[in-house]
Design a protein around this motif. Structure first.
Motif, PDB file in Angstrom:
ATOM      1  N   LEU A   1     -25.840 -48.861  37.374  1.00  0.00           N
ATOM      2  CA  LEU A   1     -24.869 -49.040  36.299  1.00  0.00           C
ATOM      3  C   LEU A   1     -25.013 -47.886  35.326  1.00  0.00           C
ATOM      4  O   LEU A   1     -26.017 -47.205  35.302  1.00  0.00           O
ATOM      5  CB  LEU A   1     -25.148 -50.369  35.603  1.00  0.00           C
ATOM      6  CG  LEU A   1     -25.015 -51.556  36.550  1.00  0.00           C
ATOM      7  CD1 LEU A   1     -25.741 -52.754  35.992  1.00  0.00           C
ATOM      8  CD2 LEU A   1     -23.564 -51.881  36.784  1.00  0.00           C
ATOM      9  N   GLY A   2     -24.012 -47.707  34.521  1.00  0.00           N
ATOM     10  CA  GLY A   2     -24.071 -46.566  33.605  1.00  0.00           C
ATOM     11  C   GLY A   2     -23.796 -46.991  32.185  1.00  0.00           C
ATOM     12  O   GLY A   2     -23.983 -48.166  31.846  1.00  0.00           O
ATOM     13  N   PRO A   3     -23.335 -46.081  31.353  1.00  0.00           N
ATOM     14  CA  PRO A   3     -23.081 -46.404  29.955  1.00  0.00           C
ATOM     15  C   PRO A   3     -22.174 -47.636  29.818  1.00  0.00           C
ATOM     16  O   PRO A   3     -21.230 -47.793  30.591  1.00  0.00           O
ATOM     17  CB  PRO A   3     -22.358 -45.151  29.438  1.00  0.00           C
ATOM     18  CG  PRO A   3     -22.715 -44.070  30.391  1.00  0.00           C
ATOM     19  CD  PRO A   3     -22.967 -44.715  31.705  1.00  0.00           C
TER      20      PRO A   3
ATOM     21  N   HIS B   1     -29.010 -36.295  24.945  1.00  0.00           N
ATOM     22  CA  HIS B   1     -28.524 -37.586  25.443  1.00  0.00           C
ATOM     23  C   HIS B   1     -27.882 -38.335  24.283  1.00  0.00           C
ATOM     24  O   HIS B   1     -28.453 -38.429  23.205  1.00  0.00           O
ATOM     25  CB  HIS B   1     -29.708 -38.386  25.999  1.00  0.00           C
ATOM     26  CG  HIS B   1     -29.326 -39.697  26.617  1.00  0.00           C
ATOM     27  ND1 HIS B   1     -28.329 -39.825  27.571  1.00  0.00           N
ATOM     28  CD2 HIS B   1     -29.817 -40.951  26.443  1.00  0.00           C
ATOM     29  CE1 HIS B   1     -28.225 -41.088  27.937  1.00  0.00           C
ATOM     30  NE2 HIS B   1     -29.113 -41.793  27.272  1.00  0.00           N
ATOM     31  N   VAL B   2     -26.685 -38.838  24.526  1.00  0.00           N
ATOM     32  CA  VAL B   2     -26.066 -39.663  23.492  1.00  0.00           C
ATOM     33  C   VAL B   2     -25.815 -41.042  24.085  1.00  0.00           C
ATOM     34  O   VAL B   2     -25.354 -41.178  25.210  1.00  0.00           O
ATOM     35  CB  VAL B   2     -24.773 -39.011  22.931  1.00  0.00           C
ATOM     36  CG1 VAL B   2     -23.763 -38.682  24.007  1.00  0.00           C
ATOM     37  CG2 VAL B   2     -24.114 -39.889  21.881  1.00  0.00           C
ATOM     38  N   THR B   3     -26.217 -42.054  23.359  1.00  0.00           N
ATOM     39  CA  THR B   3     -26.075 -43.420  23.860  1.00  0.00           C
ATOM     40  C   THR B   3     -25.895 -44.361  22.679  1.00  0.00           C
ATOM     41  O   THR B   3     -25.678 -43.935  21.543  1.00  0.00           O
ATOM     42  CB  THR B   3     -27.281 -43.801  24.751  1.00  0.00           C
ATOM     43  OG1 THR B   3     -27.059 -45.089  25.320  1.00  0.00           O
ATOM     44  CG2 THR B   3     -28.589 -43.809  23.986  1.00  0.00           C
ATOM     45  N   LYS B   4     -25.971 -45.646  22.958  1.00  0.00           N
ATOM     46  CA  LYS B   4     -25.779 -46.629  21.895  1.00  0.00           C
ATOM     47  C   LYS B   4     -26.859 -47.695  22.035  1.00  0.00           C
ATOM     48  O   LYS B   4     -27.043 -48.229  23.129  1.00  0.00           O
ATOM     49  CB  LYS B   4     -24.400 -47.268  22.075  1.00  0.00           C
ATOM     50  CG  LYS B   4     -23.757 -47.695  20.799  1.00  0.00           C
ATOM     51  CD  LYS B   4     -22.262 -47.797  20.944  1.00  0.00           C
ATOM     52  CE  LYS B   4     -21.836 -49.192  21.277  1.00  0.00           C
ATOM     53  NZ  LYS B   4     -20.445 -49.424  21.380  1.00  0.00           N
ATOM     54  N   PHE B   5     -27.607 -47.930  20.981  1.00  0.00           N
ATOM     55  CA  PHE B   5     -28.540 -49.053  20.983  1.00  0.00           C
ATOM     56  C   PHE B   5     -28.282 -49.897  19.742  1.00  0.00           C
ATOM     57  O   PHE B   5     -28.122 -49.355  18.638  1.00  0.00           O
ATOM     58  CB  PHE B   5     -29.997 -48.580  20.985  1.00  0.00           C
ATOM     59  CG  PHE B   5     -30.430 -47.977  22.296  1.00  0.00           C
ATOM     60  CD1 PHE B   5     -30.357 -48.707  23.475  1.00  0.00           C
ATOM     61  CD2 PHE B   5     -30.889 -46.675  22.360  1.00  0.00           C
ATOM     62  CE1 PHE B   5     -30.752 -48.160  24.684  1.00  0.00           C
ATOM     63  CE2 PHE B   5     -31.281 -46.117  23.564  1.00  0.00           C
ATOM     64  CZ  PHE B   5     -31.211 -46.869  24.731  1.00  0.00           C
ATOM     65  N   PHE B   6     -28.241 -51.196  19.901  1.00  0.00           N
ATOM     66  CA  PHE B   6     -28.034 -52.137  18.806  1.00  0.00           C
ATOM     67  C   PHE B   6     -26.763 -51.763  18.030  1.00  0.00           C
ATOM     68  O   PHE B   6     -26.705 -51.838  16.806  1.00  0.00           O
ATOM     69  CB  PHE B   6     -29.234 -52.168  17.863  1.00  0.00           C
ATOM     70  CG  PHE B   6     -30.503 -52.700  18.484  1.00  0.00           C
ATOM     71  CD1 PHE B   6     -30.628 -52.865  19.859  1.00  0.00           C
ATOM     72  CD2 PHE B   6     -31.592 -53.051  17.701  1.00  0.00           C
ATOM     73  CE1 PHE B   6     -31.792 -53.352  20.435  1.00  0.00           C
ATOM     74  CE2 PHE B   6     -32.760 -53.548  18.250  1.00  0.00           C
ATOM     75  CZ  PHE B   6     -32.858 -53.688  19.625  1.00  0.00           C
TER      76      PHE B   6
ATOM     77  N   VAL C   1     -26.813 -43.301  19.104  1.00  0.00           N
ATOM     78  CA  VAL C   1     -28.153 -42.704  19.151  1.00  0.00           C
ATOM     79  C   VAL C   1     -28.050 -41.358  19.873  1.00  0.00           C
ATOM     80  O   VAL C   1     -27.558 -41.291  20.990  1.00  0.00           O
ATOM     81  CB  VAL C   1     -29.146 -43.626  19.900  1.00  0.00           C
ATOM     82  CG1 VAL C   1     -30.505 -42.948  20.057  1.00  0.00           C
ATOM     83  CG2 VAL C   1     -29.304 -44.962  19.172  1.00  0.00           C
ATOM     84  N   VAL C   2     -28.487 -40.304  19.200  1.00  0.00           N
ATOM     85  CA  VAL C   2     -28.485 -38.978  19.826  1.00  0.00           C
ATOM     86  C   VAL C   2     -29.930 -38.503  19.921  1.00  0.00           C
ATOM     87  O   VAL C   2     -30.676 -38.556  18.938  1.00  0.00           O
ATOM     88  CB  VAL C   2     -27.655 -37.969  18.988  1.00  0.00           C
ATOM     89  CG1 VAL C   2     -27.735 -36.572  19.595  1.00  0.00           C
ATOM     90  CG2 VAL C   2     -26.197 -38.411  18.876  1.00  0.00           C
ATOM     91  N   LEU C   3     -30.313 -38.072  21.120  1.00  0.00           N
ATOM     92  CA  LEU C   3     -31.663 -37.563  21.322  1.00  0.00           C
ATOM     93  C   LEU C   3     -31.565 -36.108  21.745  1.00  0.00           C
ATOM     94  O   LEU C   3     -30.795 -35.775  22.654  1.00  0.00           O
ATOM     95  CB  LEU C   3     -32.374 -38.360  22.422  1.00  0.00           C
ATOM     96  CG  LEU C   3     -32.396 -39.876  22.237  1.00  0.00           C
ATOM     97  CD1 LEU C   3     -32.936 -40.557  23.477  1.00  0.00           C
ATOM     98  CD2 LEU C   3     -33.253 -40.241  21.029  1.00  0.00           C
TER      99      LEU C   3
END
Ligand SMILES: Cc1cc2nc3c(=O)[nH]c(=O)nc-3n(C[C@H](O)[C@H](O)[C@H](O)COP(=O)(O)OP(=O)(O)OC[C@H]3O[C@@H](n4cnc5c(N)ncnc54)[C@H](O)[C@@H]3O)c2cc1C
Ligand SMILES: NC(=O)C1=CN([C@@H]2O[C@H](COP(=O)(O)OP(=O)(O)OC[C@H]3O[C@@H](n4cnc5c(N)ncnc54)[C@H](O)[C@@H]3O)[C@@H](O)[C@H]2O)C=CC1
Length: 491
Positions: free
Chosen positions: A229-231, A401-406, A410-412
């Motif tokens: 699975l992905g984003p 990496h850009v993602t979403k938490f809570f 979130v960008v790392l």
């Protein structure tokens, strides 16, 4: 790939629709074969280049015929590869086909690394089938346990409603693969708050629902491996248990699961379990499964989710072939994505990057990297075939990496957790409760990494600062001063 042998002996590239697009375009008159165990392919849609290295996109499941329609020289074989004979340049599929290749790219992903693999009450999440199975079991559950502290665990504990969640982590703070204790502190209030955000319309509509009931009685998913699975993987799912409350999460830190007991064994051993902490209404005294933690505590629950990382899916390809494996069990690839075996490339979760990396890049098993590797591997195959030289792709200059938490963006960037840096590095922080968390990792006055949580708008500036390694000593703490418009200095 690129052979003149007529069908049914095809030229082929195994898996990765991303590599296929590129190959099919570069060599329109040649046969490209995509051999996949999955009935659907994953397509990247709504791709957005956020900055030089940051990418945002959706992942959509599409029938493999879409690919064949768009590129007439791609043929999809829907069957698992069960054997590779690299000396003969042949692969053998589960449905009895054999294919000769000139060049092969292995993109078979990874498998969940489950704790207590044989236990029917321990569940992993990897593909649409396992996610669907998880949803079905959750719908009947009052309490589950989640073990692990990475991407899946973080997303699950936030998304699950109407079910008690016991979250057991080895570390002191949540989310250790993605950020530090400070960021964890910033995020924790979101776990206890009622979820006010309304659900976003489902982008991942093509979940396979057939056969969801096949695992009645036990929760372990079938061994068949689909595409990871992905984003936003959970947006098409209804992650709700049997109860009417929103979040109820209890975190047990600094512990692992020592032992798991099924109900019968637990009764026979006359052990006692703890009730859900701070819950006076907890009166259930028999659970299908019990976990004993290394801190001595025992809890009962309906089932356990093992969100404990992945292992590269190399098994079908090893027998009789002389692959060099990395410490994490992946196929080692050089800077041209070439494995240690002639004419075989590898990309994505299955491979272990073994070139000398840029000081601010590291491999992580993520969609973003799988996409970049698949694309670059195809370019390398083309260059190799044409006898041209090729430079390392720019995307490997900087980890991004850009993602979403809570529900936070979130960008790392780079060495965001000071991974592998000497002790002389420093951290600078800026935090506004409930709004943003900004951390930068500095070494010798240079920015080496950053964690940006919330809408900070700093990603592009920081990306540039990490890439150009400018000496920032003169700016001191102003670097994070919100009253100083940092972008104006550096853009
Ligand atoms: C629940 C979950 C959520 C995630 N969320 C994110 C996220 O938000 N952001 C992010 O960047 N990453 C995320 N990831 C990670 C990301 O999904 C993976 O890194 C990425 O999918 C790896 O791509 P891949 O092509 O290497 O492997 P996969 O996507 O796993 O594809 C492997 C393919 O190989 C096929 N296959 C396997 N064995 C064989 C065989 N023997 N013969 C033929 N075919 C075979 C499979 O059917 C599958 O189609 C998530 C992962 C999971 C499990
Ligand atoms: N938003 C995102 O970017 C997401 C990315 N992913 C990716 O999907 C893949 C799978 O996700 P995860 O399983 O969460 O892997 P992960 O690698 O992110 O996290 C694994 C976690 O399990 C812990 N762990 C390992 N062995 C353990 C054990 N025996 N007992 C207790 N804890 C143990 C590790 O310390 C780590 O915290 C990863 O590659 C991850 O990066 C997954 C979900 C979301």
């Amino acid at each position: 790939f690129l052979s003149l042998i007529p069908p049914p002996t095809y030229n082929k590239v195994h898996e990765s629709s991303i590599s296929c697009h590129h190959l099919a375009t570069e060599f329109p008159s040649e046969d490209i074969l995509l051999v996949t165990a999955s009935p659907v392919i994953k397509a990247v849609t709504n791709f957005k280049q956020v900055s030089k290295t940051l990418e945002e996109f959706d992942v959509e499941e599409q029938p493999s015929t879409m690919l064949e329609k768009r590129y007439p020289n791609i043929k999809v074989i829907e069957s698992g590869v069960k054997q590779l004979k690299s000396q003969e340049h042949k692969i053998f599929t589960e449905d009895g086909k054999q294919c000769i290749y000139e060049k092969l790219c292995l993109c078979a992903g990874a498998k969940p690394k489950l704790i207590f693999e044989e236990n029917p009450y321990v569940l992993g999440i990897r593909d649409t089938d396992s996610a669907q199975a998880f949803q079905n079991h959750l719908a009947k559950a009052e309490r589950i346990a989640v073990v692990g502290n990475g991407g899946i665990a973080l997303e699950l504990v936030y998304e699950i409603e109407g079910c008690e969640v016991l979250w057991a982590i080895k570390d002191k703070a949540i989310g250790n693969t993605f950020f530090d204790a400070g960021a964890a502190e910033f995020l924790i209030p979101k776990l206890t708050a009622e979820k006010l955000e309304t659900a976003i319309a489902c982008k991942r509509t093509k979940y396979t629902t057939e056969g969801c009931e096949k695992e009645e009685g036990s929760v372990a998913a079938a061994d068949k491996l689909g595409t990871a699975l992905g984003p936003d993987w959970h947006e098409g799912l209804h992650l709700k248990g049997t109860k009417e409350f929103s979040h109820k999460v209890h975190i047990e830190t600094l512990c692992e699961i020592k032992k798991i007991y099924l109900q019968q064994e637990f009764k026979q051993l006359q052990k006692t379990s703890l009730s859900f902490p701070k819950d006076s209404s907890d009166n259930q005294n028999l659970w299908p499964v019990y976990m004993e933690l290394t801190n001595g505590k025992i809890y009962g629950c309906d089932f356990i989710v093992s969100a404990t990382g992945v292992v590269p899916n190399v098994k079908p390809f090893l027998d009789g072939n002389n692959f060099t494996l990395g410490e994490d069990g992946g196929l080692k690839v050089d800077k041209h994505m070439h494995s240690s075996v002639a004419d075989i490339y590898a990309a994505g979760d299955i491979c272990t990057a073994s070139w000398e990396p840029s000081p601010v890049w590291q491999q992580m098993r993520l969609w973003t990297q799988a996409r970049q590797m698949g694309w670059y591997a195809a370019k390398c195959m083309v260059a190799d075939f044409l006898g041209e030289s090729i430079d390392m792709d720019f995307s490997f200059e900087l980890f991004a990496h850009v993602t979403k938490f809570f529900n936070y963006k979130v960008v790392l960037l780079g060495k965001y957790n000071a991974q592998g840096l000497d002790l002389d590095h420093e951290l600078m922080l800026r935090c506004t409760k409930g709004q943003e968390y900004v951390k930068v990792v500095m070494q010798n006055g240079r920015m080496m990494g950053a964690v940006l949580i919330g809408e900070t708008d700093l990603e592009e500036t920081f990306e540039n600062l990490i890439l150009n390694q400018m000496d920032l000593s003169a700016y001191g703490e102003d670097l994070l001063n919100p009253n100083v418009d940092i972008e104006d200095y550096f853009d």
